[in-house]
Motif scaffolding. Structure first.
Motif, short mmCIF file in Angstrom:
data_model
loop_
_atom_site.label_atom_id
_atom_site.label_comp_id
_atom_site.label_asym_id
_atom_site.label_seq_id
_atom_site.Cartn_x
_atom_site.Cartn_y
_atom_site.Cartn_z
N GLU A 1 0.83 -1.21 0.00
CA GLU A 1 0.00 0.00 0.00
C GLU A 1 0.86 1.26 0.00
O GLU A 1 0.51 2.26 -0.64
CB GLU A 1 -0.92 -0.01 1.23
CG GLU A 1 -1.92 -1.15 1.22
CD GLU A 1 -2.53 -1.42 2.60
OE1 GLU A 1 -3.66 -1.93 2.62
OE2 GLU A 1 -1.87 -1.14 3.64
N THR A 2 2.00 1.19 0.70
CA THR A 2 2.90 2.34 0.75
C THR A 2 3.45 2.65 -0.63
O THR A 2 3.58 3.83 -1.00
CB THR A 2 4.05 2.08 1.75
OG1 THR A 2 3.49 1.88 3.04
CG2 THR A 2 5.03 3.23 1.79
N TRP A 3 3.79 1.62 -1.42
CA TRP A 3 4.31 1.86 -2.77
C TRP A 3 3.30 2.62 -3.62
O TRP A 3 3.68 3.49 -4.40
CB TRP A 3 4.73 0.56 -3.45
CG TRP A 3 6.07 0.06 -3.02
CD1 TRP A 3 6.38 -1.21 -2.66
CD2 TRP A 3 7.30 0.79 -2.90
NE1 TRP A 3 7.71 -1.31 -2.32
CE2 TRP A 3 8.30 -0.08 -2.46
CE3 TRP A 3 7.65 2.13 -3.11
CZ2 TRP A 3 9.63 0.30 -2.25
CZ3 TRP A 3 8.97 2.51 -2.89
CH2 TRP A 3 9.93 1.62 -2.46
N HIS A 4 2.02 2.32 -3.46
CA HIS A 4 1.00 3.06 -4.22
C HIS A 4 1.02 4.54 -3.83
O HIS A 4 0.97 5.42 -4.69
CB HIS A 4 -0.39 2.46 -4.01
CG HIS A 4 -0.56 1.11 -4.63
ND1 HIS A 4 -0.59 0.92 -5.98
CD2 HIS A 4 -0.71 -0.11 -4.06
CE1 HIS A 4 -0.74 -0.37 -6.24
NE2 HIS A 4 -0.81 -1.02 -5.09
N ALA A 5 1.08 4.80 -2.53
CA ALA A 5 1.14 6.19 -2.05
C ALA A 5 2.43 6.87 -2.51
O ALA A 5 2.42 8.05 -2.88
CB ALA A 5 1.04 6.22 -0.52
N PHE A 6 3.53 6.13 -2.50
CA PHE A 6 4.82 6.67 -2.91
C PHE A 6 4.80 7.07 -4.39
O PHE A 6 5.23 8.17 -4.75
CB PHE A 6 5.90 5.60 -2.66
CG PHE A 6 7.28 6.04 -3.05
CD1 PHE A 6 8.06 6.77 -2.18
CD2 PHE A 6 7.81 5.70 -4.28
CE1 PHE A 6 9.34 7.17 -2.52
CE2 PHE A 6 9.09 6.10 -4.64
CZ PHE A 6 9.86 6.83 -3.76
#
Length: 189
Positions: free
Chosen positions: A81-86
């Motif tokens: 999920e963090t990669w999507h936000a990143f």
């Protein structure tokens, strides 16, 4: 203006340390900036906290070292999920490459993405080991705090805070023309 990305990770840890495959990213400190012959100008920065899945409870050692508290990672998204936000945070910035202080960050992200079956969003970009480039200039490897001191700077913020470490790498690039040129020489046009 082409952009350059600086990243510093903080990972789960304890004393004694975990096996490498058990370490998980708990913070991605990111600074996006404009790198030119004249300097490095940060455009935006962000601290992405990540919820660990293997060692869900941070050790007292880890909290003391990084300043990251349990509630910060409990509320954080997973690495996927963090990669999507990143990627959303990066937007359409024309990023030419990325760097970190040492090879740990790149190695950890690649390994962790592989172990979790995730695509690595920076895979197409060239990674530069800023610590190694600094060592070539100075003749020996050193930690980030010492590199800043050798360049006439003091550490700003908290050591082992991902975003503060990344900002300090940016300050070093802004201050040190030879280091900056070494980075620029290794980036694609």
């Amino acid at each position: 203006m082409p952009a350059f990305l600086l990243i510093d990770l903080e990972c789960t840890c304890d004393d004694p340390m975990f096996e490498r495959d058990d370490m998980e990213t708990i913070e991605i400190g990111a600074v996006l900036g404009e790198l030119t012959d004249e300097g490095f100008l940060p455009v935006r920065q962000h601290s992405f906290y990540v919820r660990p899945l293997i060692h869900r409870q941070l050790s007292a050692f880890c909290t003391s070292l990084t300043g990251i508290e349990q509630h910060q990672v409990e509320r954080a998204p997973t690495l996927a999920e963090t990669w999507h936000a990143f990627v959303h945070w990066l937007g359409d910035a024309p990023v030419r490459g990325w760097g970190s202080w040492g090879k740990f960050d790149a190695t950890q992200l690649i390994l962790e993405c592989r172990l979790k079956g995730l695509d690595f969003p920076l895979e197409a970009l060239r990674h530069l080991n800023i610590k190694q480039l600094f060592a070539r200039k100075r003749g020996h490897r050193t930690g980030l705090e010492m590199a800043l001191q050798l360049s006439g700077l003091s550490f700003a913020g908290r050591p082992h805070c991902g975003v503060d470490d990344a900002m300090n790498i940016g300050r070093l690039l802004a201050q040190d023309a030879l280091l900056r040129q070494a980075v620029l020489d290794r980036l694609p046009d």
